[in-house]
Scaffold this motif. Structure first.
Motif, PDB file in Angstrom:
ATOM      1  N   PRO A 152      -2.614  -5.446   5.160  1.00 21.85           N
ATOM      2  CA  PRO A 152      -2.462  -5.660   6.673  1.00 21.85           C
ATOM      3  C   PRO A 152      -2.688  -7.109   7.171  1.00 21.85           C
ATOM      4  CG  PRO A 152      -4.033  -3.758   6.069  1.00 21.85           C
ATOM      5  CD  PRO A 152      -3.686  -4.474   4.862  1.00 21.85           C
ATOM      6  N   THR A 153      -3.139  -7.857   6.558  1.00 25.78           N
ATOM      7  CA  THR A 153      -3.138  -9.173   7.025  1.00 25.78           C
ATOM      8  C   THR A 153      -1.635  -9.721   7.120  1.00 25.78           C
ATOM      9  OG1 THR A 153      -3.498 -10.182   4.903  1.00 25.78           O
ATOM     10  CG2 THR A 153      -5.471  -9.726   6.304  1.00 25.78           C
ATOM     11  N   ASN A 201      -8.565  -4.481   5.041  1.00 28.06           N
ATOM     12  CA  ASN A 201      -7.652  -5.209   4.232  1.00 28.06           C
ATOM     13  C   ASN A 201      -7.142  -4.684   2.777  1.00 28.06           C
ATOM     14  OD1 ASN A 201      -7.981  -7.052   6.275  1.00 28.06           O
ATOM     15  ND2 ASN A 201      -9.254  -8.533   5.406  1.00 28.06           N
ATOM     16  N   PRO A 257      -5.946  -6.826  11.842  1.00 21.73           N
ATOM     17  CA  PRO A 257      -6.241  -5.877  10.677  1.00 21.73           C
ATOM     18  C   PRO A 257      -7.859  -5.756  10.446  1.00 21.73           C
ATOM     19  CG  PRO A 257      -5.927  -7.968   9.636  1.00 21.73           C
ATOM     20  CD  PRO A 257      -5.706  -8.009  11.427  1.00 21.73           C
ATOM     21  N   HIS A 270       0.889 -10.082  12.482  1.00 19.57           N
ATOM     22  CA  HIS A 270      -0.181 -10.866  12.361  1.00 19.57           C
ATOM     23  C   HIS A 270       0.072 -12.140  11.771  1.00 19.57           C
ATOM     24  CE1 HIS A 270      -4.503 -11.196  12.107  1.00 19.57           C
ATOM     25  NE2 HIS A 270      -4.520 -11.544  10.737  1.00 19.57           N
ATOM     26  N   ILE A 317      -6.665   1.122  10.690  1.00 28.12           N
ATOM     27  CA  ILE A 317      -6.138   0.061   9.863  1.00 28.12           C
ATOM     28  C   ILE A 317      -6.124  -1.223  10.844  1.00 28.12           C
ATOM     29  CG2 ILE A 317      -4.387  -0.620   8.427  1.00 28.12           C
ATOM     30  CD1 ILE A 317      -5.849   1.856   7.510  1.00 28.12           C
ATOM     31  N   ILE A 318      -5.530  -1.276  11.878  1.00 23.93           N
ATOM     32  CA  ILE A 318      -5.460  -2.363  12.780  1.00 23.93           C
ATOM     33  C   ILE A 318      -6.291  -1.881  14.136  1.00 23.93           C
ATOM     34  CG2 ILE A 318      -3.406  -3.109  11.854  1.00 23.93           C
ATOM     35  CD1 ILE A 318      -1.873  -1.778  14.019  1.00 23.93           C
TER      36      ILE A 318
END
Length: 451
Positions: A175-176, A161, A158, A181, A151-152
């Motif tokens: 995730p952004t 997304n 990320p 982040h 995921i990251i």
């Protein structure tokens, strides 16, 4: 002879959103016969102490942050100093105080997890305090899984997304928008990610992990992190007292102005003590409030646009709206949100602001800027359904007519307002005698007396 009075030390991250809830806890503990030494950095010490209207039961001390004045506003410098310099200062302070008054427990901001080891080295108990939603801690605990599942990457960037929900009733977050982040600074991003990973060790070995939230608000987080004890919301209004720990002087006439407005009519706007909008977006917000044609109370800090200068309103705006709205440098937010004339809160969704809003049954228009505010927005809009999203995170300006339309939707949505009032009742029950948070707090106080 009876057992001596317990003496605890409390250390907060030096930002208002962290100081206020820990200071609320400090005042509760002090009122129950516990001696509290509250540690601030020199940068915020005077402002915290001067926020008390009268004498405080809490004792305050300050330690240096190791920064020059001009460095304190450089992105990442304060965070780096807190993580690298503050633990040593606290360790020295414990030794100094122990020479004449033994400290039995260190209650520290969970974001400074290295203070857990300071407590262990000093031979005293340790308590991690989370001033944010429990969902933020759950996210930190899941960093290893986020890395393992791609995921990251190991820098926190990320790789996928797709919106992510860690469990039922948990926030839905892209995730952004993970907390590290959103800082938009690669060095600071990696620093925060690494600190959150390291803090997981303190979470798993602290004597208590207490959170300024409520079980009824975050049942999913409780399932995923059962070590969390919910003791919130820690609000001055729950103690029938005035809020302390404010970094700014509030406008004393705002409540009188609210008294003159019709019930459920006022749009309250505040982006907290740190967040803010760019100049173009600021002007669109001003026009949106004007065209909504409702009374508004707008908090515009003098430093709302660092590096830009004094906020600039649209031409003629102040003259056209002088009978419609009130613009202030700071407000007593808990009292504002409990006022019957307030209909809606346009907010950056800091956790303190979110708790204050839901505890008063006020629907929200969410405009998150960074950090955990996107998690809180999802709670408000997706899970509790007591507000609507307003801001964007793609650099596109939200036009004034959309702001006007969203205000009208929130104020006119009776089902949304009904859910907000139900949430208010739930929060009140948990904080009162017999409620989960109330009982958890009593158990914690008993434990401190036995340390």
């Amino acid at each position: 002879m009876g057992k001596s009075q317990p003496h605890i030390m409390m250390v907060a991250f030096p930002m208002q959103g962290h100081v206020i809830p820990l200071l609320e806890l400090a005042q509760v503990l002090a009122a129950h016969g516990i001696r509290v030494t509250f540690v601030n950095t020199e940068m915020v010490h005077d402002r915290v102490v001067s926020s008390f209207a009268g004498e405080s039961l809490v004792g305050f001390v300050s330690v240096p942050d190791g920064l020059e004045p001009h460095e304190r506003y450089v992105p990442g410098k304060l965070t780096e100093a807190v993580y690298t310099i503050l633990p040593g200062k606290v360790e020295a302070l414990i030794r100094e105080i122990n020479d004449h008054s033994k400290i039995s427990c260190l209650v520290y901001d969970q974001s400074i997890g290295s203070l857990h080891q300071v407590a262990r080295d000093a031979g005293i108990r340790s308590v991690a305090f989370l001033p944010a939603a429990a969902a933020l801690l759950v996210l930190g605990l899941h960093i290893p899984q986020l890395l393992r599942h791609g995921i990251i990457d190991d820098q926190g960037n990320p790789l996928d997304n797709s919106p992510l929900q860690l469990g039922p009733t948990m926030p839905i977050v892209n995730p952004t928008h993970f907390v590290w982040h959103t800082v938009r600074n690669t060095t600071l991003q990696k620093l925060i990610l690494d600190m959150m990973r390291q803090n997981n060790n303190s979470i798993n070995s602290a004597d208590w992990v207490i959170c300024n939230s409520a079980l009824d608000l975050e049942p999913g987080a409780s399932t995923l992190a059962p070590q969390i004890t919910f003791v919130g919301p820690l609000l001055a209004s729950n103690r029938l007292a005035d809020s302390a720990g404010q970094f700014y002087q509030h406008d004393k006439d705002s409540l009188e102005w609210l008294d003159q407005q019709p019930p459920s009519s006022v749009i309250y706007v505040s982006f907290g003590s740190y967040a803010g909008l760019g100049p173009a977006q600021f002007q669109e917000l001003a026009l949106g409030l004007e065209h909504a044609n409702r009374p508004f109370l707008w908090v515009v800090r003098p430093n709302a646009m660092p590096g830009v200068g004094k906020p600039q309103f649209p031409n003629g705006f102040l003259e056209r709206t002088k009978s419609q709205g009130r613009i202030v440098g700071w407000a007593n937010q808990q009292k504002v949100l409990s006022h019957p004339s307030v209909a809606c809160f346009v907010s950056h969704c800091g956790w303190n602001s979110t708790l204050e809003s839901v505890s008063n049954g006020v629907p929200m228009l969410c405009w998150p800027c960074y950090a955990d505010q996107f998690i809180n927005q999802s709670y408000v809009c997706d899970i509790w359904r007591v507000g609507l999203q307003l801001g964007r995170d793609n650099g596109v300006i939200v036009p004034f007519d959309e702001i006007k339309e969203k205000i009208e939707r929130v104020v006119g949505d009776e089902e949304l307002k009904g859910r907000a009032l139900q949430l208010k009742e739930m929060m009140g029950h948990g904080a009162r005698e017999g409620g989960t948070s109330h009982q958890n707090l009593k158990n914690f106080i008993t434990w401190l007396h036995e340390c």
